[in-house]
Design an enzyme around this catalytic site. Structure first.
Site, PDB file in Angstrom:
ATOM      1  N   VAL A   1      41.226 -58.806  -1.798  1.00 34.65           N
ATOM      2  CA  VAL A   1      40.458 -58.162  -2.867  1.00 34.65           C
ATOM      3  C   VAL A   1      41.077 -58.473  -4.227  1.00 34.65           C
ATOM      4  O   VAL A   1      40.363 -58.761  -5.197  1.00 34.65           O
ATOM      5  CB  VAL A   1      40.333 -56.639  -2.632  1.00 34.65           C
ATOM      6  CG1 VAL A   1      39.617 -55.967  -3.794  1.00 34.65           C
ATOM      7  CG2 VAL A   1      39.599 -56.357  -1.328  1.00 34.65           C
ATOM      8  N   CYS A   2      42.396 -58.462  -4.314  1.00 38.54           N
ATOM      9  CA  CYS A   2      43.079 -58.749  -5.580  1.00 38.54           C
ATOM     10  C   CYS A   2      42.841 -60.192  -6.013  1.00 38.54           C
ATOM     11  O   CYS A   2      42.624 -60.471  -7.198  1.00 38.54           O
ATOM     12  CB  CYS A   2      44.574 -58.483  -5.455  1.00 38.54           C
ATOM     13  SG  CYS A   2      44.989 -56.789  -4.985  1.00 38.54           S
ATOM     14  N   ASP A   3      42.883 -61.103  -5.050  1.00 38.05           N
ATOM     15  CA  ASP A   3      42.592 -62.510  -5.292  1.00 38.05           C
ATOM     16  C   ASP A   3      41.174 -62.629  -5.860  1.00 38.05           C
ATOM     17  O   ASP A   3      40.953 -63.264  -6.902  1.00 38.05           O
ATOM     18  CB  ASP A   3      42.736 -63.269  -3.971  1.00 38.05           C
ATOM     19  CG  ASP A   3      42.355 -64.734  -4.056  1.00 38.05           C
ATOM     20  OD1 ASP A   3      41.154 -65.034  -4.259  1.00 38.05           O
ATOM     21  OD2 ASP A   3      43.242 -65.585  -3.891  1.00 38.05           O
TER      22      ASP A   3
END
Length: 166
Positions: free
Chosen positions: A59-61
């Site tokens: 999700v952060c990517d």
């Protein structure tokens, strides 16, 4: 304070919640070359600050890549992604991911950003997922604390808030 969970477990956030209309708190984080980056480093511009637990997760990517893509249509807007990943790991990730329009910075050293914006997770020494938009006069014009840290933030609203603040 925002009620945040991480993998559906409640967590404790350190610092104070930042709200729309607040003066944006100052902070000191580290660039990939270990030089300090502060709120004043981008003074006089509209800023989107995207906060992620770790750029090395799905999700952060995706969040960092989305704001990197949005940067192409946001002339005059500075975009920061803040995590507690080490600056060296962030630099390696940015190179591999082709992220070059967003400045990815580390709050690893002293959680200055995390505590100033109320996103430092006490139990994990990670940052909760959030997005802030700060106008040219250092006022917060958008703030989203994502209630479950593994969920995506709203991507359109902060971009629209940044455009409106130009």
């Amino acid at each position: 304070m925002a009620n945040i969970t991480f993998k559906n477990n409640p967590v404790t956030l350190l610092g104070n919640e930042v709200k729309v209309g607040d003066q944006a708190p100052n902070f000191t984080v580290l660039a990939n070359d270990l030089s300090p980056v502060t709120l004043d480093s981008s003074k006089g511009t509209v800023r989107i600050i995207s906060v992620v637990p770790s750029v090395d997760t799905g999700v952060c990517d995706a969040q960092t890549r989305r704001f990197n893509e949005a940067a192409a249509s946001l002339e005059g807007v500075s975009i920061l992604t803040v995590s507690v990943d080490l600056p060296f790991a962030q630099k390696r990730w940015c190179g591999a991911a082709g992220v070059d329009k967003v400045q990815v910075v580390s709050d690893h050293r002293d959680l200055s950003f995390g505590e100033a914006y109320g996103v430092a997770i006490k139990e994990l020494r990670l940052l909760a997922r959030a997005v802030f938009v700060i106008d040219k006069n250092d006022k917060v014009v958008y703030a989203e604390y994502v209630s479950e840290a593994t969920n995506h933030p709203d991507y359109e609203a902060p971009v629209e808030a940044a455009k409106a603040a130009l």
